[in-house]
Design a protein around this motif. Structure first.
Motif, PDB file in Angstrom:
ATOM      1  N   PRO A 194      -2.002   9.071  -1.606  1.00  0.00           N
ATOM      2  CA  PRO A 194      -1.580   7.737  -1.162  1.00  0.00           C
ATOM      3  C   PRO A 194      -2.744   6.981  -0.510  1.00  0.00           C
ATOM      4  CG  PRO A 194      -1.017   9.325   0.499  1.00  0.00           C
ATOM      5  CD  PRO A 194      -1.624  10.099  -0.644  1.00  0.00           C
ATOM      6  N   ALA A 195      -2.564   5.695  -0.336  1.00  0.00           N
ATOM      7  CA  ALA A 195      -3.568   4.906   0.380  1.00  0.00           C
ATOM      8  C   ALA A 195      -3.584   5.278   1.863  1.00  0.00           C
ATOM      9  CB  ALA A 195      -3.286   3.415   0.214  1.00  0.00           C
ATOM     10  N   TYR A 196      -2.406   5.590   2.423  1.00  0.00           N
ATOM     11  CA  TYR A 196      -2.282   5.912   3.846  1.00  0.00           C
ATOM     12  C   TYR A 196      -1.399   7.145   4.023  1.00  0.00           C
ATOM     13  CZ  TYR A 196      -3.945   1.145   4.555  1.00  0.00           C
ATOM     14  OH  TYR A 196      -4.688   0.004   4.528  1.00  0.00           O
ATOM     15  N   ILE A 197      -1.661   7.882   5.089  1.00  0.00           N
ATOM     16  CA  ILE A 197      -0.809   9.011   5.465  1.00  0.00           C
ATOM     17  C   ILE A 197      -0.307   8.746   6.882  1.00  0.00           C
ATOM     18  CG2 ILE A 197      -0.698  11.481   5.965  1.00  0.00           C
ATOM     19  CD1 ILE A 197      -2.764  11.926   3.778  1.00  0.00           C
ATOM     20  N   LEU A 198       1.021   8.814   7.038  1.00  0.00           N
ATOM     21  CA  LEU A 198       1.670   8.582   8.330  1.00  0.00           C
ATOM     22  C   LEU A 198       2.178   9.914   8.868  1.00  0.00           C
ATOM     23  CD1 LEU A 198       2.801   6.540  10.435  1.00  0.00           C
ATOM     24  CD2 LEU A 198       4.842   6.377   8.998  1.00  0.00           C
ATOM     25  N   THR A 199       1.649  10.333  10.011  1.00  0.00           N
ATOM     26  CA  THR A 199       2.098  11.560  10.680  1.00  0.00           C
ATOM     27  C   THR A 199       2.573  11.192  12.073  1.00  0.00           C
ATOM     28  OG1 THR A 199      -0.121  12.010  11.524  1.00  0.00           O
ATOM     29  CG2 THR A 199       0.477  13.046   9.421  1.00  0.00           C
ATOM     30  N   GLY A 200       3.294  12.104  12.699  1.00  0.00           N
ATOM     31  CA  GLY A 200       3.738  11.804  14.058  1.00  0.00           C
ATOM     32  C   GLY A 200       4.580  12.891  14.669  1.00  0.00           C
TER      33      GLY A 200
ATOM     34  N   PRO B 209       0.840  -1.211   0.000  1.00  0.00           N
ATOM     35  CA  PRO B 209       0.000   0.000   0.000  1.00  0.00           C
ATOM     36  C   PRO B 209       0.867   1.250   0.000  1.00  0.00           C
ATOM     37  CG  PRO B 209      -0.639  -1.501   1.759  1.00  0.00           C
ATOM     38  CD  PRO B 209       0.606  -2.059   1.141  1.00  0.00           C
ATOM     39  N   GLY B 210       0.463   2.272  -0.718  1.00  0.00           N
ATOM     40  CA  GLY B 210       1.196   3.538  -0.750  1.00  0.00           C
ATOM     41  C   GLY B 210       1.028   4.296   0.549  1.00  0.00           C
ATOM     42  N   ILE B 211       2.141   4.734   1.110  1.00  0.00           N
ATOM     43  CA  ILE B 211       2.130   5.491   2.362  1.00  0.00           C
ATOM     44  C   ILE B 211       2.906   6.780   2.144  1.00  0.00           C
ATOM     45  CG2 ILE B 211       2.833   5.539   4.786  1.00  0.00           C
ATOM     46  CD1 ILE B 211       2.745   2.452   4.731  1.00  0.00           C
ATOM     47  N   ALA B 212       2.289   7.897   2.479  1.00  0.00           N
ATOM     48  CA  ALA B 212       2.996   9.180   2.473  1.00  0.00           C
ATOM     49  C   ALA B 212       3.413   9.466   3.909  1.00  0.00           C
ATOM     50  CB  ALA B 212       2.108  10.295   1.934  1.00  0.00           C
ATOM     51  N   LEU B 213       4.709   9.513   4.155  1.00  0.00           N
ATOM     52  CA  LEU B 213       5.226   9.801   5.483  1.00  0.00           C
ATOM     53  C   LEU B 213       5.486  11.304   5.562  1.00  0.00           C
ATOM     54  CD1 LEU B 213       7.783   7.838   7.534  1.00  0.00           C
ATOM     55  CD2 LEU B 213       8.025  10.295   7.318  1.00  0.00           C
ATOM     56  N   VAL B 214       4.719  11.984   6.396  1.00  0.00           N
ATOM     57  CA  VAL B 214       4.869  13.422   6.596  1.00  0.00           C
ATOM     58  C   VAL B 214       5.960  13.642   7.641  1.00  0.00           C
ATOM     59  CG1 VAL B 214       3.704  15.552   7.321  1.00  0.00           C
ATOM     60  CG2 VAL B 214       2.427  13.776   6.084  1.00  0.00           C
ATOM     61  N   ARG B 215       6.839  14.608   7.377  1.00  0.00           N
ATOM     62  CA  ARG B 215       7.918  14.886   8.326  1.00  0.00           C
ATOM     63  C   ARG B 215       7.359  14.981   9.744  1.00  0.00           C
ATOM     64  NH1 ARG B 215      11.246  20.068   7.221  1.00  0.00           N
ATOM     65  NH2 ARG B 215       9.221  20.956   7.643  1.00  0.00           N
ATOM     66  N   PHE B 216       7.937  14.173  10.639  1.00  0.00           N
ATOM     67  CA  PHE B 216       7.507  14.162  12.037  1.00  0.00           C
ATOM     68  C   PHE B 216       7.871  15.493  12.693  1.00  0.00           C
ATOM     69  CE2 PHE B 216       6.448   9.991  11.316  1.00  0.00           C
ATOM     70  CZ  PHE B 216       6.257   9.200  12.442  1.00  0.00           C
TER      71      PHE B 216
ATOM     72  N   ALA C 169      12.082  -2.260   3.945  1.00  0.00           N
ATOM     73  CA  ALA C 169      11.290  -3.401   4.420  1.00  0.00           C
ATOM     74  C   ALA C 169      10.221  -3.803   3.404  1.00  0.00           C
ATOM     75  CB  ALA C 169      10.648  -3.066   5.754  1.00  0.00           C
ATOM     76  N   GLY C 170      10.205  -3.133   2.256  1.00  0.00           N
ATOM     77  CA  GLY C 170       9.283  -3.516   1.192  1.00  0.00           C
ATOM     78  C   GLY C 170       8.003  -2.714   1.121  1.00  0.00           C
ATOM     79  N   MET C 171       7.906  -1.636   1.883  1.00  0.00           N
ATOM     80  CA  MET C 171       6.706  -0.799   1.829  1.00  0.00           C
ATOM     81  C   MET C 171       6.909   0.297   0.783  1.00  0.00           C
ATOM     82  SD  MET C 171       5.753  -0.440   5.800  1.00  0.00           S
ATOM     83  CE  MET C 171       5.281  -1.875   6.734  1.00  0.00           C
ATOM     84  N   HIS C 172       5.837   0.759   0.196  1.00  0.00           N
ATOM     85  CA  HIS C 172       5.899   1.844  -0.774  1.00  0.00           C
ATOM     86  C   HIS C 172       5.660   3.152  -0.022  1.00  0.00           C
ATOM     87  CE1 HIS C 172       5.532   4.113  -4.413  1.00  0.00           C
ATOM     88  NE2 HIS C 172       4.304   4.461  -4.117  1.00  0.00           N
ATOM     89  N   VAL C 173       6.744   3.847   0.300  1.00  0.00           N
ATOM     90  CA  VAL C 173       6.662   5.060   1.113  1.00  0.00           C
ATOM     91  C   VAL C 173       7.278   6.227   0.362  1.00  0.00           C
ATOM     92  CG1 VAL C 173       7.387   6.139   3.282  1.00  0.00           C
ATOM     93  CG2 VAL C 173       6.800   3.721   3.248  1.00  0.00           C
ATOM     94  N   ILE C 174       6.566   7.356   0.392  1.00  0.00           N
ATOM     95  CA  ILE C 174       7.138   8.597  -0.107  1.00  0.00           C
ATOM     96  C   ILE C 174       7.277   9.537   1.083  1.00  0.00           C
ATOM     97  CG2 ILE C 174       6.283   8.378  -2.473  1.00  0.00           C
ATOM     98  CD1 ILE C 174       4.070  10.405  -1.695  1.00  0.00           C
TER      99      ILE C 174
END
Length: 189
Positions: free
Chosen positions: A106-112, A42-49, A88-93
């Motif tokens: 993206p399918a998911y957005i990762l914030t933190g 799944p596509g994950i957009a990692l937003v700068r923590f 680890a095989g994830m699709h992350v931008i």
């Protein structure tokens, strides 16, 4: 005059020897480019923590002086995390803002938030490092996972050098990435 020259020479030697000691600056080497992603995941957009540590130091040495980062901590942490997830095989931008993440659809957005990144040198041969962060993984408007991740590592019987602190932080961050991979895999199933 001779006494004055000897005193001046001794002071100069002491200053030079003090300058030759280990640096308090820790090099945080963020990847220049994020590793290529596996598009099957799944596509994950990692937003700068966000850096929520509330201090500009990275830790304390045995002599009570402080460690400092040579580079922006939030940028290093976020890019290194994105790179680790891709490895680890994830699709992350990696993106700098939620608006930029949404633009990529993206399918998911990762914030933190990065809550703790701390090095403690308890003796000349013993150091420990801790990393703690909170993250939220969202799918559309719904939060899929909201958790805290913490890793800690200790290094003993190692003569301290400025690169030893960097190596310890890199190892601790690698452990952190491993934990994040498992938490995200559980959340996206």
């Amino acid at each position: 005059m001779k006494h004055y020259c000897l005193t001046l020479l001794a002071a100069l030697c002491c200053a030079l020897l003090a300058a030759c000691g280990p640096s308090n600056t820790v090099m945080l080497a963020a990847p220049a480019e994020i590793s290529p992603a596996n598009t099957a995941q799944p596509g994950i957009a990692l937003v700068r923590f966000e850096d929520q540590r509330g201090k500009n130091t990275l830790g304390v040495r045995a002599d009570k002086s402080h460690f400092f980062a040579a580079d922006p901590v939030d940028e290093w942490f976020s890019k290194t995390l994105a790179d680790g997830l891709n490895r680890a095989g994830m699709h992350v931008i990696y993106v700098r803002s939620v608006a930029e993440a949404v633009h990529h659809n993206p399918a998911y957005i990762l914030t933190g938030s990065l809550d703790e990144l701390w090095i403690t040198e308890s003796s000349r041969t013993n150091m420990s490092a801790r990393i703690r962060a909170h993250f939220t993984l969202a799918h559309g408007d719904q939060n899929v996972s909201r958790e805290m991740v913490r890793t800690e590592r200790e290094s003993t019987n190692v003569l301290f050098s400025s690169s030893a602190a960097s190596t310890l932080i890199d190892s601790t961050m690698s452990d952190f990435c491993d934990v994040m991979v498992e938490k995200i895999r559980r959340a996206v199933k």
